[in-house]
Scaffold this motif. Sequence first.
Motif, PDB file in Angstrom:
ATOM      1  N   SER A   1       0.858  -1.183   0.000  1.00  0.00           N
ATOM      2  CA  SER A   1       0.000   0.000   0.000  1.00  0.00           C
ATOM      3  C   SER A   1       0.897   1.236   0.000  1.00  0.00           C
ATOM      4  N   ALA A   2       0.292   2.386  -0.260  1.00  0.00           N
ATOM      5  CA  ALA A   2       1.047   3.639  -0.207  1.00  0.00           C
ATOM      6  C   ALA A   2       1.606   3.835   1.197  1.00  0.00           C
ATOM      7  N   GLN A   3       0.842   3.443   2.202  1.00  0.00           N
ATOM      8  CA  GLN A   3       1.293   3.567   3.591  1.00  0.00           C
ATOM      9  C   GLN A   3       2.534   2.719   3.841  1.00  0.00           C
ATOM     10  N   THR A   4       2.592   1.529   3.243  1.00  0.00           N
ATOM     11  CA  THR A   4       3.755   0.656   3.388  1.00  0.00           C
ATOM     12  C   THR A   4       4.994   1.315   2.800  1.00  0.00           C
ATOM     13  N   LEU A   5       4.865   1.912   1.617  1.00  0.00           N
ATOM     14  CA  LEU A   5       6.004   2.584   1.005  1.00  0.00           C
ATOM     15  C   LEU A   5       6.453   3.786   1.824  1.00  0.00           C
ATOM     16  N   LYS A   6       5.520   4.520   2.404  1.00  0.00           N
ATOM     17  CA  LYS A   6       5.884   5.643   3.271  1.00  0.00           C
ATOM     18  C   LYS A   6       6.682   5.150   4.480  1.00  0.00           C
ATOM     19  N   SER A   7       6.261   4.016   5.055  1.00  0.00           N
ATOM     20  CA  SER A   7       6.987   3.448   6.196  1.00  0.00           C
ATOM     21  C   SER A   7       8.383   3.005   5.796  1.00  0.00           C
TER      22      SER A   7
ATOM     23  N   LEU B   1      11.302   8.809  -0.482  1.00  0.00           N
ATOM     24  CA  LEU B   1      10.096   8.331  -1.165  1.00  0.00           C
ATOM     25  C   LEU B   1      10.399   7.963  -2.613  1.00  0.00           C
ATOM     26  N   GLU B   2      11.166   8.807  -3.280  1.00  0.00           N
ATOM     27  CA  GLU B   2      11.532   8.551  -4.678  1.00  0.00           C
ATOM     28  C   GLU B   2      12.340   7.257  -4.791  1.00  0.00           C
ATOM     29  N   GLU B   3      13.287   7.072  -3.890  1.00  0.00           N
ATOM     30  CA  GLU B   3      14.144   5.884  -3.934  1.00  0.00           C
ATOM     31  C   GLU B   3      13.343   4.607  -3.680  1.00  0.00           C
ATOM     32  N   VAL B   4      12.456   4.651  -2.711  1.00  0.00           N
ATOM     33  CA  VAL B   4      11.624   3.488  -2.399  1.00  0.00           C
ATOM     34  C   VAL B   4      10.690   3.180  -3.570  1.00  0.00           C
TER      35      VAL B   4
ATOM     36  N   ASP C   1       8.517   7.085 -10.324  1.00  0.00           N
ATOM     37  CA  ASP C   1       8.775   8.045  -9.259  1.00  0.00           C
ATOM     38  C   ASP C   1       7.677   7.906  -8.197  1.00  0.00           C
ATOM     39  N   TRP C   2       7.761   8.714  -7.149  1.00  0.00           N
ATOM     40  CA  TRP C   2       6.802   8.616  -6.060  1.00  0.00           C
ATOM     41  C   TRP C   2       5.385   8.942  -6.517  1.00  0.00           C
ATOM     42  N   ASN C   3       5.207   9.956  -7.351  1.00  0.00           N
ATOM     43  CA  ASN C   3       3.866  10.326  -7.812  1.00  0.00           C
ATOM     44  C   ASN C   3       3.206   9.190  -8.584  1.00  0.00           C
TER      45      ASN C   3
END
Length: 146
Positions: free
Chosen positions: A9-15, A37-40, A48-50
Amino acid sequence: MSYSLDTPSAQTLKSEAKSLRQDRARAGQMLTHSAALEEVARAHGFRDWNTARAALPERVAVPFQVGMRVKGFYLEQPFTGLVLGVQLAHNMQNYTLTIHFDEPVNVTPNFMFAALRQRVVTTVDIHGVSPALRGNGQPQMRVLRA
């Protein structure tokens, strides 16, 4: 678009980005949150993150898990079994389940001959009820936690 349960999920990537920043800070390398965020996102195959944020669900709540014991009715025949696979459908409302029955289920309406099924793939909603109906108006599948 269909999401499987290994879709983050987006939340997982933020973590993950937060953990990456902390790991880099301990190593003496400063990293901004947006760079993390970009690297993950790139590590997960997004441009990219977007792009990642637009493609991923906010959170994935799953009523069924692989390895879960279930019971219910398949074509109005009782069963107990094991969930072998779960996939979130494109509409984000239904799940495709692969269930292995403990004992084969006879799916014929008359018992002149037997057509046994031991493994089925079915679509159910968050309550475990199939949107597909039989001719008598009953759902094809009802799944409950055992």
